[in-house]
Design an enzyme around this catalytic site. Structure first.
Site, PDB file in Angstrom:
ATOM      1  CE  LYS A 101      77.998  63.823  50.962  1.00  0.00           C
ATOM      2  NZ  LYS A 101      79.017  63.321  52.098  1.00  0.00           N
TER       3      LYS A 101
ATOM      4  CG  ASP B 282      71.135  59.208  54.077  1.00  0.00           C
ATOM      5  OD1 ASP B 282      72.326  58.686  54.446  1.00  0.00           O
ATOM      6  OD2 ASP B 282      71.158  60.307  54.485  1.00  0.00           O
TER       7      ASP B 282
ATOM      8  CG  ASP C 106      74.026  59.488  59.812  1.00  0.00           C
ATOM      9  OD1 ASP C 106      75.038  59.235  60.502  1.00  0.00           O
ATOM     10  OD2 ASP C 106      74.103  60.715  59.504  1.00  0.00           O
TER      11      ASP C 106
ATOM     12  NE  ARG D 208      82.142  63.862  60.247  1.00  0.00           N
ATOM     13  CZ  ARG D 208      81.594  65.014  61.077  1.00  0.00           C
ATOM     14  NH1 ARG D 208      80.727  65.680  60.550  1.00  0.00           N
ATOM     15  NH2 ARG D 208      82.329  65.467  61.868  1.00  0.00           N
ATOM     16  NE  ARG D 209      76.686  62.086  60.262  1.00  0.00           N
ATOM     17  CZ  ARG D 209      76.448  63.256  60.686  1.00  0.00           C
ATOM     18  NH1 ARG D 209      77.123  63.714  61.898  1.00  0.00           N
ATOM     19  NH2 ARG D 209      75.785  64.166  60.206  1.00  0.00           N
ATOM     20  N   GLY D 210      78.358  56.956  57.219  1.00  0.00           N
ATOM     21  CA  GLY D 210      77.148  56.192  56.812  1.00  0.00           C
ATOM     22  C   GLY D 210      77.341  55.771  55.189  1.00  0.00           C
TER      23      GLY D 210
ATOM     24  CD  GLU E  58      68.048  70.115  41.624  1.00  0.00           C
ATOM     25  OE1 GLU E  58      68.356  70.838  42.510  1.00  0.00           O
ATOM     26  OE2 GLU E  58      67.036  69.277  41.822  1.00  0.00           O
TER      27      GLU E  58
ATOM     28  CB  SER F 108      78.107  59.047  53.518  1.00  0.00           C
ATOM     29  OG  SER F 108      78.612  58.928  54.774  1.00  0.00           O
TER      30      SER F 108
END
Length: 460
Positions: free
Chosen positions: A363, A145, A147, A198-200, A77, A196
């Site tokens: 992502k 993940d 963050d 941005r922030r992680g 997917e 990511s």
């Protein structure tokens, strides 16, 4: 939004992050210079490594070996997030050409990757009409993940989605701790870390045995890493049980966390410089008399002695000295308190729900974050302390580089004309090529085992 898109939005969707990305056109007034939706067409057309993503997602099944599964890639997917928060879930493709064409046509603001299902996800409704529950995830990378917003209670330089070079090392430490455990404690080899945007950071564990883990096994691994158990209202956010630290925690503490806390966090975050900050630490000490003694020392007016020692270092040494003092009762608990303080400020804070379920989307690397314009580039865990999130290539920067080098005849590959080329080459040489070699060996071994089993059955 057409009916199919509306249905896609209502499906059981789990995507990394707290919500949909902000469309550029509706929020152009707050969109950084690094992102321009109009540039995506050129990025996907000239720079995005379509073939590398395809080869990765095939795991060797795009070959001609009789052990290859020709349906493997078509059962994966993909999810696209388009402008105006339009989600296209359960997208599937049969070839590299189809995947690349779809990306170039739709120019998604974000590409998420989901599991490999038992059947082609685009044809799930046809299978549902049979009455059998045959549409189910059967394979998926073990993912993590992390963050930095989850560290807001222990970082004082930034908050929310903001990052700087004072707090980003928290992500570096997370990579070091988790990567070592995955390789040493679990025996995984093919691990991809990615910014990511941005922030992680995101982690993809791609070994065959990791991709075939059940949800229960994934939950067990996530729980293995679970130390941060408090909430924003808890004084004690870390629970370290037993007379001695678990070997994994002991290794993380001595090899990474302790030195990072004393050498970096104390000074960069000034965690003992003010009463508001040091009270958070005093609240973690189980013996109120010890906390009161330290509070009394720290509230005294500092003598004008001209000492050049940093106040954070001085107070931390005072705290350690008092907790290690042989005069105090409950010595084990008080000494363990030092470890719990350091773990509270430095230990990785994982989003466990992301790791527990096979159907969670994450992502894809090399996407462009629509709020920063930064590309989600891979991070080398062996040199992660050198990674600077503020220096990551941006969408506008890449387009400028393409324009400026357009006349150079010595550069055949357009990637080599941009600052993204180094990241893609690292992805290929350090991650993709070793992974594919391992996948081909696994396909060969599995095929030979089935062949031998078939011969044995015939002999019987």
């Amino acid at each position: 939004m057409n009916p199919e898109e509306g249905e896609n939005c209502r499906e059981d969707m789990e995507i990394d992050g707290n919500g949909p990305e902000m469309p550029a056109q509706r929020h152009a007034d707050i969109m950084p210079d690094g992102f321009n939706a109009n540039y995506l067409k050129a990025y996907y057309g000239k720079v995005f490594p379509h073939s590398d993503i395809f080869k990765w997602m095939c795991y060797g099944h795009d070959g001609k070996h009789p052990g290859c599964d020709p349906t493997y890639f078509s059962r994966r997917e993909f999810s696209f997030t388009l402008d105006n928060d339009i989600y296209l879930r359960f997208q599937s493709y049969t070839s590299a050409y189809e995947l690349e064409s779809a990306i170039k046509e739709k120019c998604p603001f974000k590409i998420d990757i989901g599991p490999v299902y038992s059947v082609n996800p685009a044809k799930r409704h046809a299978y549902a009409q049979t009455g059998d529950n045959v549409f189910t995830p059967v394979e998926r990378e073990l993912i993590f993940d992390i963050d930095i917003t989850d560290y807001d209670d222990v970082r004082f330089c930034c908050s929310g989605a903001d990052i700087c070079l004072d707090c980003w090392p928290l992500m570096t430490v997370a990579i070091k701790v988790i990567d070592t455990a995955l390789r040493v404690d679990f025996g995984f080899n093919h691990i991809l870390w990615a910014y990511s945007g941005r922030r992680g950071v995101h982690c993809w564990v791609c070994d065959g045995k990791a991709r075939r883990l059940s949800n229960e096994q994934r939950a067990a691994i996530a729980d293995y890493f679970r130390v941060y158990k408090g909430n924003e209202n808890s004084n004690k956010k870390v629970s370290l049980v037993g007379q001695a630290l678990h070997p994994f925690l002991a290794r993380s503490y001595t090899d990474v966390l302790r030195d990072f806390f004393e050498g970096k966090v104390l000074l960069s975050q000034n965690i003992l410089s003010t009463e508001e900050k040091y009270e958070k630490i005093l609240d973690m000490i189980p013996d109120e008399s010890v906390a009161a003694e330290l509070r009394g020392k720290w509230q005294e007016k500092r003598k004008a002695s001209g000492s050049k020692d940093d106040i954070n270092v001085v107070r931390w040494e005072q705290l350690k000295s008092l907790l290690h003092s042989g005069k105090l009762k409950q010595m084990h608990g008080l000494r363990r308190c030092i470890e719990e303080i350091i773990f509270s400020f430095t230990y990785p804070r994982l989003d466990a729900e992301v790791s527990k379920h096979m159907n969670h989307l994450l992502k894809a690397p090399f996407c462009v974050h629509p709020k920063t314009g930064r590309v989600c580039v891979p991070i080398d865990p062996n040199n992660c302390e050198e990674f600077d999130p503020t220096a990551v290539p941006t969408l506008s920067q890449l387009l400028q580089e393409l324009n400026m080098s357009g006349s150079r005849a010595d550069l055949d590959d357009e990637l080599d004309r941009t600052s993204l080329g180094r990241a893609v080459r690292y992805f290929r040489s350090s991650f993709l090529q070793p992974l594919l070699r391992s996948c081909k060996e696994e396909i060969e071994s599995s095929y030979n085992s089935r062949l031998q089993q078939s011969k044995n059955n015939l002999s019987w």
